[in-house]
Design an enzyme around this catalytic site. Structure first.
Site, mmCIF file in Angstrom:
data_model
loop_
_atom_site.group_PDB
_atom_site.id
_atom_site.type_symbol
_atom_site.label_atom_id
_atom_site.label_comp_id
_atom_site.label_asym_id
_atom_site.label_seq_id
_atom_site.Cartn_x
_atom_site.Cartn_y
_atom_site.Cartn_z
ATOM 1 N N ASP A 112 2.129 2.673 -4.901
ATOM 2 C CA ASP A 112 0.558 2.445 -4.610
ATOM 3 C C ASP A 112 1.444 2.626 -3.042
ATOM 4 O O ASP A 112 2.615 2.268 -2.672
ATOM 5 C CB ASP A 112 -0.416 1.282 -3.927
ATOM 6 C CG ASP A 112 -1.287 1.441 -3.326
ATOM 7 O OD1 ASP A 112 -2.135 2.020 -3.410
ATOM 8 O OD2 ASP A 112 -0.751 1.148 -2.035
ATOM 9 N N GLU A 155 -4.974 6.808 -3.108
ATOM 10 C CA GLU A 155 -2.971 6.691 -2.749
ATOM 11 C C GLU A 155 -2.408 6.009 -4.218
ATOM 12 O O GLU A 155 -1.218 5.625 -3.140
ATOM 13 C CB GLU A 155 -2.894 6.402 -1.658
ATOM 14 C CG GLU A 155 -3.160 4.463 -1.308
ATOM 15 C CD GLU A 155 -4.261 4.466 -0.646
ATOM 16 O OE1 GLU A 155 -4.461 3.346 -0.373
ATOM 17 O OE2 GLU A 155 -5.863 5.325 -1.105
#
Length: 242
Positions: A112, A155
């Site tokens: 992430d 993301e």
């Protein structure tokens, strides 16, 4: 249709010539069937096939090429993430589930981007897209060809390292936590920017459901975020649930 698809200029010429010859032969058969073959010369059949049938042949070849390219594009879009070119979430899950059955050892990494919302809010979504592309490039660079990479969220990315020990996966994950430098959109007064990644890792086991593997990697990722980001955390039974 794929058999008829011309893949080069010479292939177009070859297919055109074959079809034109077939048209000319049909013309010969037609004229003979009606007893009119003596009225024309062999050159007539060729010219008639080229100038009358030729345009239709070229149009048909164009349609074939267009349809096949469109099918390939739609197939790509259904399997890949449009921004990064990585596997999308569904494709990543399918490939990972299949690969897990083929190999005994493997490790799932959930990755992430740290503080990604701040990048979008401060520098704009174009810069955010550039950041995601740069992350995807970094992930590709640090894994093998047979490993599976996907963008599974905004993301958030995932990597399944096949036939990999936990120690080897830890080395890959540690490399991914190093700052990634990327350049914002053209015309921006800001020079290079940096983004870091947090990584959660979980060991794959043959009798382990895929959902459990992802849940454990996600639990480790949450711990990495809570401990300060830009780090790798490997799942253990001692990790608290979130």
């Amino acid at each position: 249709m794929r058999i008829l698809e011309p893949r080069s200029g010479s292939a177009v010429v070859g297919r055109f010539a074959v079809v034109v010859c077939l048209i000319a032969l049909v013309n010969v058969g037609f004229m003979r069937a009606y007893g009119m073959s003596h009225l024309v010369t062999p050159l007539y059949y060729v010219l008639h096939a080229v100038f009358v049938g030729g345009p239709f042949v070229l149009f048909a070849l164009f349609v074939i090429v267009f349809q096949i390219r469109l099918q390939r594009k739609l197939s790509f879009l259904s399997r890949k993430d449009g921004l990064t070119g990585l596997n999308n979430r569904r494709t990543f899950f399918e490939h990972t589930d299949s690969r897990r059955k083929e190999c005994k050892d493997g490790v799932l990494l959930l990755v992430d981007a740290d503080n990604f919302k701040r990048i979008n809010d401060t520098y704009g979504h174009q810069t955010g897209d550039i950041c995601l592309k740069r992350i995807a490039k970094t992930l590709r660079k640090n894994v093998r060809h047979d490993d599976i990479i996907g963008r599974v969220g905004g993301e958030e990315f995932a990597i399944f390292l096949r036939n990999t020990s936990l120690e080897q996966a830890r080395a890959v994950g540690e490399r991914l936590t190093k700052p990634i430098i990327f350049r914002p959109v053209n015309g921006s007064s800001v020079r290079d920017l940096r983004v870091t990644l947090s990584v959660g890792a979980a060991m794959n086991f043959a009798d382990q459901p895929l959902d459990t593997l992802f849940a454990r990697a996600d639990q480790a990722l949450y711990k990495a975020k809570a401990d300060g980001r830009a780090r790798l955390v490997v799942w253990t039974e001692q990790l608290p649930m979130h």
